[in-house]
Scaffold this motif. Structure first.
Motif, short mmCIF file in Angstrom:
data_model
loop_
_atom_site.label_atom_id
_atom_site.label_comp_id
_atom_site.label_asym_id
_atom_site.label_seq_id
_atom_site.Cartn_x
_atom_site.Cartn_y
_atom_site.Cartn_z
N ARG A 135 -26.31 -31.87 19.48
CA ARG A 135 -27.52 -31.56 18.73
C ARG A 135 -27.29 -30.45 17.70
NH1 ARG A 135 -33.26 -31.79 20.33
NH2 ARG A 135 -34.33 -30.22 19.10
N TYR A 136 -26.41 -29.48 18.04
CA TYR A 136 -26.24 -28.32 17.17
C TYR A 136 -24.94 -28.38 16.39
CZ TYR A 136 -30.03 -26.43 19.92
OH TYR A 136 -31.24 -26.24 20.53
N PRO A 139 -25.35 -26.77 12.61
CA PRO A 139 -25.27 -25.30 12.57
C PRO A 139 -23.90 -24.77 12.94
CG PRO A 139 -27.22 -25.99 13.74
CD PRO A 139 -26.46 -27.21 13.44
N THR B 67 -32.52 -23.91 23.32
CA THR B 67 -32.79 -23.46 21.96
C THR B 67 -32.62 -21.94 21.80
OG1 THR B 67 -34.36 -25.24 21.83
CG2 THR B 67 -34.44 -23.60 20.10
N MET B 70 -28.98 -20.85 22.07
CA MET B 70 -28.20 -21.23 20.89
C MET B 70 -28.50 -20.29 19.73
SD MET B 70 -26.17 -23.59 21.23
CE MET B 70 -25.75 -24.51 22.65
#
Lengths: 166, 110
Positions: A135-136, A139, B67, B70
């Motif tokens: 998902r990341y 970034p 979230t 991160m």
């Protein structure tokens, strides 16, 4: 609130205070390391193991060493004879106190509405790795680019002596 | 007391200490130390809200339980890059002006 929290919080705040108040710059860097260690312990206390160990590796291992190197390279360890504080230090102190008062007021006023989840989120390092690659991933790529640019930029900025020196 | 309140107050105090250091010290390296403290206080807020906030399940289109963590990890990475560039700039300014006193740096022209 456990006793552990109070001990770690006192350690971090004392380290931070010493880092900004001490006269000798090298002592400031050492006190900064104490503050970083206290924050890492606080991350561990908050069940954020990965962030805690990343804090130890990056801040205590890299940033504090970088600060010490910069102090040595700039001969900043020589304590100035007059004051170590800026000319208009009173303005800065008042600004910081006002901001702390405002933040503390906001936190205390909103205390009853703050979320309070007693169960710690079950996040393993494997989950973090999977999320970073899934998902990341965008970034992560941007941070990789930023770190590369910062590495090259820092080397170029610090290496460039003088045009006439060649 | 709600544990989150304690962490937020500690973070606010660390932020204020870092801001006071950045605004009152003369040495450029000490100003960078103050900025690092402020960034760390923000990280503490992120982690504290991640720990004590609600944890939705990892469904599509919803924030997953990672979230906040991160956000803090990326913030740590960006802070490291900022420290490297900032200290490189301080070293270069010291080579050029032979001082790290910010009150003495009052010229833009070399």
């Amino acid at each position: 609130m456990s006793i552990v929290f109070y001990v770690i919080a006192a350690l971090s705040v004392a380290g931070a205070l010493a880092a900004v108040l001490l006269k000798n710059t090298v002592h400031c860097a050492l006190a900064l390391t104490v503050a970083f260690a206290g924050l890492a312990l606080m991350f561990l206390e908050l069940d954020a193991q990965f962030a805690g160990f990343a804090q130890i590796l990056i801040y205590i291992g890299a940033v504090a060493i970088l600060v010490v190197f910069a102090i040595l390279l700039t001969r900043g360890s020589e304590t100035p004879k007059d004051t170590v504080y800026s000319r208009n230090w009173i303005v800065g102190l008042v600004t910081a106190a006002a901001i702390f008062a405002m933040l503390g007021w906001a936190v205390l006023r909103s205390a009853p509405a703050l979320p309070h989840e007693s169960a710690a989120p079950s996040v393993t390092v494997m989950d973090i790795g999977n999320a970073l690659m899934g998902r990341y991933v965008l970034p992560l790529e941007i941070v990789a680019l930023l770190l590369t640019a910062a590495l090259i930029g820092a080397v170029i900025v610090a290496m460039h002596e003088k045009e006439s020196a060649k | 007391m709600n544990p989150l309140t304690g962490y937020l107050l500690v973070a606010a105090l660390l932020f204020a200490i870092g801001l006071a250091g950045a605004l009152t010290r003369r040495n450029a390296i000490l100003v960078l130390i103050g900025i690092e403290l402020m960034l760390n206080a923000a990280n503490l807020n992120l982690i504290a809200f991640w720990r004590y906030g609600p944890h939705p399940q990892a469904l599509t289109g919803q924030p997953d339980p990672l979230t906040g963590m991160m956000f803090a990890i990326f913030s740590i990475a960006v802070a490291a890059a900022e420290a490297a560039v900032g200290l490189g700039l301080v070293i270069q300014i010291h080579r050029h002006a032979h001082t790290t006193d910010l009150d003495a740096m009052n010229r833009m022209k070399g």
